[in-house]
Structure formats: structure tokens, C-alpha cells
Design a protein around this motif. Structure first.
Motif, mmCIF file in Angstrom:
data_model
loop_
_atom_site.group_PDB
_atom_site.id
_atom_site.type_symbol
_atom_site.label_atom_id
_atom_site.label_comp_id
_atom_site.label_asym_id
_atom_site.label_seq_id
_atom_site.Cartn_x
_atom_site.Cartn_y
_atom_site.Cartn_z
ATOM 1 N N TYR A 22 0.831 -1.203 0.000
ATOM 2 C CA TYR A 22 0.000 0.000 0.000
ATOM 3 C C TYR A 22 0.871 1.260 0.000
ATOM 4 C CZ TYR A 22 -3.863 -3.164 0.553
ATOM 5 O OH TYR A 22 -4.774 -4.159 0.339
ATOM 6 N N ALA A 23 2.057 1.201 0.581
ATOM 7 C CA ALA A 23 2.987 2.333 0.538
ATOM 8 C C ALA A 23 3.425 2.597 -0.903
ATOM 9 C CB ALA A 23 4.198 2.071 1.427
ATOM 10 N N ASP A 24 3.610 1.539 -1.695
ATOM 11 C CA ASP A 24 3.956 1.703 -3.112
ATOM 12 C C ASP A 24 2.845 2.437 -3.856
ATOM 13 O OD1 ASP A 24 6.372 0.290 -2.752
ATOM 14 O OD2 ASP A 24 5.396 -1.632 -3.221
ATOM 15 N N LEU A 25 1.596 2.099 -3.554
ATOM 16 C CA LEU A 25 0.463 2.797 -4.182
ATOM 17 C C LEU A 25 0.489 4.278 -3.830
ATOM 18 C CD1 LEU A 25 -2.577 0.392 -3.621
ATOM 19 C CD2 LEU A 25 -1.105 0.584 -5.639
ATOM 20 N N LEU A 26 0.761 4.571 -2.572
ATOM 21 C CA LEU A 26 0.805 5.970 -2.137
ATOM 22 C C LEU A 26 1.893 6.746 -2.878
ATOM 23 C CD1 LEU A 26 0.240 5.557 1.694
ATOM 24 C CD2 LEU A 26 -1.418 6.297 -0.031
ATOM 25 N N ARG A 27 3.052 6.122 -3.051
ATOM 26 C CA ARG A 27 4.139 6.790 -3.795
ATOM 27 C C ARG A 27 3.713 7.085 -5.224
ATOM 28 N NH1 ARG A 27 7.374 3.944 -0.398
ATOM 29 N NH2 ARG A 27 7.389 2.012 -1.590
ATOM 30 N N GLU A 28 2.970 6.157 -5.836
ATOM 31 C CA GLU A 28 2.512 6.333 -7.214
ATOM 32 C C GLU A 28 1.597 7.546 -7.366
ATOM 33 O OE1 GLU A 28 3.088 4.679 -10.180
ATOM 34 O OE2 GLU A 28 4.709 3.657 -9.136
ATOM 35 N N VAL A 29 0.850 7.887 -6.312
ATOM 36 C CA VAL A 29 -0.073 9.032 -6.380
ATOM 37 C C VAL A 29 0.480 10.234 -5.613
ATOM 38 C CG1 VAL A 29 -2.079 7.581 -6.807
ATOM 39 C CG2 VAL A 29 -1.528 8.223 -4.469
ATOM 40 N N ASP A 30 1.770 10.200 -5.304
ATOM 41 C CA ASP A 30 2.495 11.313 -4.683
ATOM 42 C C ASP A 30 1.943 11.689 -3.298
ATOM 43 O OD1 ASP A 30 4.648 13.072 -4.730
ATOM 44 O OD2 ASP A 30 3.426 14.714 -5.495
ATOM 45 N N LEU A 31 1.678 10.672 -2.478
ATOM 46 C CA LEU A 31 1.249 10.886 -1.096
ATOM 47 C C LEU A 31 2.193 10.151 -0.157
ATOM 48 C CD1 LEU A 31 -2.608 10.428 -1.442
ATOM 49 C CD2 LEU A 31 -1.392 12.560 -1.014
ATOM 50 N N SER A 32 2.295 10.644 1.059
ATOM 51 C CA SER A 32 3.139 10.037 2.081
ATOM 52 C C SER A 32 2.273 9.232 3.057
ATOM 53 C CB SER A 32 3.870 11.139 2.851
ATOM 54 O OG SER A 32 4.419 10.627 4.035
ATOM 55 N N PRO A 33 2.772 8.086 3.521
ATOM 56 C CA PRO A 33 2.024 7.323 4.527
ATOM 57 C C PRO A 33 1.804 8.105 5.814
ATOM 58 C CG PRO A 33 3.843 6.020 3.645
ATOM 59 C CD PRO A 33 3.985 7.404 3.102
ATOM 60 N N HIS A 34 2.576 9.167 6.030
ATOM 61 C CA HIS A 34 2.450 9.965 7.244
ATOM 62 C C HIS A 34 1.283 10.929 7.194
ATOM 63 C CE1 HIS A 34 6.244 8.307 8.485
ATOM 64 N NE2 HIS A 34 6.771 8.663 7.340
ATOM 65 N N GLU A 35 0.725 11.167 5.999
ATOM 66 C CA GLU A 35 -0.357 12.138 5.877
ATOM 67 C C GLU A 35 -1.713 11.516 5.559
ATOM 68 O OE1 GLU A 35 -0.049 14.765 2.374
ATOM 69 O OE2 GLU A 35 1.497 13.419 1.640
ATOM 70 N N VAL A 36 -1.768 10.176 5.429
ATOM 71 C CA VAL A 36 -3.014 9.524 5.028
ATOM 72 C C VAL A 36 -3.245 8.229 5.809
ATOM 73 C CG1 VAL A 36 -2.861 10.432 2.673
ATOM 74 C CG2 VAL A 36 -1.943 8.172 3.183
ATOM 75 N N SER A 37 -4.467 7.723 5.698
ATOM 76 C CA SER A 37 -4.807 6.361 6.120
ATOM 77 C C SER A 37 -5.334 5.630 4.902
ATOM 78 C CB SER A 37 -5.893 6.357 7.200
ATOM 79 O OG SER A 37 -5.369 6.718 8.440
ATOM 80 N N VAL A 38 -4.876 4.408 4.705
ATOM 81 C CA VAL A 38 -5.328 3.581 3.593
ATOM 82 C C VAL A 38 -6.433 2.674 4.113
ATOM 83 C CG1 VAL A 38 -4.656 1.881 1.877
ATOM 84 C CG2 VAL A 38 -3.030 3.647 2.571
ATOM 85 N N MET A 39 -7.567 2.678 3.408
ATOM 86 C CA MET A 39 -8.734 1.908 3.831
ATOM 87 C C MET A 39 -9.101 0.872 2.761
ATOM 88 S SD MET A 39 -9.418 3.611 6.646
ATOM 89 C CE MET A 39 -11.082 3.327 7.137
ATOM 90 N N VAL A 40 -9.392 -0.342 3.219
ATOM 91 C CA VAL A 40 -9.900 -1.400 2.355
ATOM 92 C C VAL A 40 -11.145 -1.954 3.029
ATOM 93 C CG1 VAL A 40 -9.450 -3.666 1.376
ATOM 94 C CG2 VAL A 40 -7.614 -1.967 1.447
ATOM 95 N N ASP A 41 -12.253 -1.918 2.322
ATOM 96 C CA ASP A 41 -13.535 -2.376 2.867
ATOM 97 C C ASP A 41 -13.871 -1.678 4.182
ATOM 98 O OD1 ASP A 41 -13.947 -4.134 0.718
ATOM 99 O OD2 ASP A 41 -12.805 -5.719 1.713
ATOM 100 N N GLY A 42 -13.557 -0.381 4.265
ATOM 101 C CA GLY A 42 -13.889 0.417 5.445
ATOM 102 C C GLY A 42 -12.971 0.241 6.632
ATOM 103 N N ARG A 43 -11.897 -0.517 6.458
ATOM 104 C CA ARG A 43 -10.952 -0.748 7.558
ATOM 105 C C ARG A 43 -9.555 -0.298 7.168
ATOM 106 N NH1 ARG A 43 -12.852 -6.840 9.020
ATOM 107 N NH2 ARG A 43 -14.941 -6.251 9.684
ATOM 108 N N PRO A 44 -8.826 0.307 8.119
ATOM 109 C CA PRO A 44 -7.451 0.718 7.805
ATOM 110 C C PRO A 44 -6.539 -0.497 7.637
ATOM 111 C CG PRO A 44 -7.965 1.157 10.110
ATOM 112 C CD PRO A 44 -9.224 0.666 9.469
ATOM 113 N N VAL A 45 -5.576 -0.355 6.731
ATOM 114 C CA VAL A 45 -4.598 -1.426 6.507
ATOM 115 C C VAL A 45 -3.195 -0.851 6.674
ATOM 116 C CG1 VAL A 45 -6.049 -2.805 4.973
ATOM 117 C CG2 VAL A 45 -4.603 -1.029 4.004
#
Length: 67
Positions: A22-45
Motif C-alpha cells: 500500500y505504501a507503493d500505491l501511495l508513492r505512485e499518487v504522490d502521497l506520504s504514509p504519514h499524511e493519510v490512512s489507507v482503507m480497504v472495505d472500510g478498515r485501515p490497513v
């Protein structure tokens, strides 16, 4: 693998990735893991977890402002 990354309230991105975390996905869209939460099916991963879904929602926790 085709993955849609939806940044809530902003844009959606269609990505093609292989063996990504999921960190790789964030890099692809120019976001940092420190500024977001990644959610899958309504739950953070964890950002270091391998991507195993085709749709991810990203919630921005911190957004830069004007000075």
C-alpha cells in the motif's frame, strides 16, 4: 494487477502494479504514509502490507495550507 486508488474528496487513480504494498500505491499518487490512512472495505490497513484488492480508499489526515 489493476488497482483503483480513490483519494476521498479529491481524485481517483487507475494503476497497474505487481507485487506492490500500500505504501507503493501511495508513492505512485504522490502521497506520504504519514499524511493519510489507507482503507480497504472500510478498515485501515498497514502501509507495508501487500496489495490484495482492486479498490483502495485513501483518507487524507494532513493537507498543506497556504502561507
Amino acid at each position: 494487477m489493476h488497482v483503483t486508488v480513490e483519494v476521498v474528496g479529491e481524485e481517483s487513480y487507475d494503476l497497474e502494479v505487481e507485487d506492490a504494498t500500500y505504501a507503493d500505491l501511495l508513492r505512485e499518487v504522490d502521497l506520504s504514509p504519514h499524511e493519510v490512512s489507507v482503507m480497504v472495505d472500510g478498515r485501515p490497513v498497514p502501509e507495508d502490507q501487500p496489495v490484495e484488492t482492486d479498490h483502495v480508499k485513501v483518507l487524507r489526515l494532513i493537507k498543506g495550507g497556504a502561507v
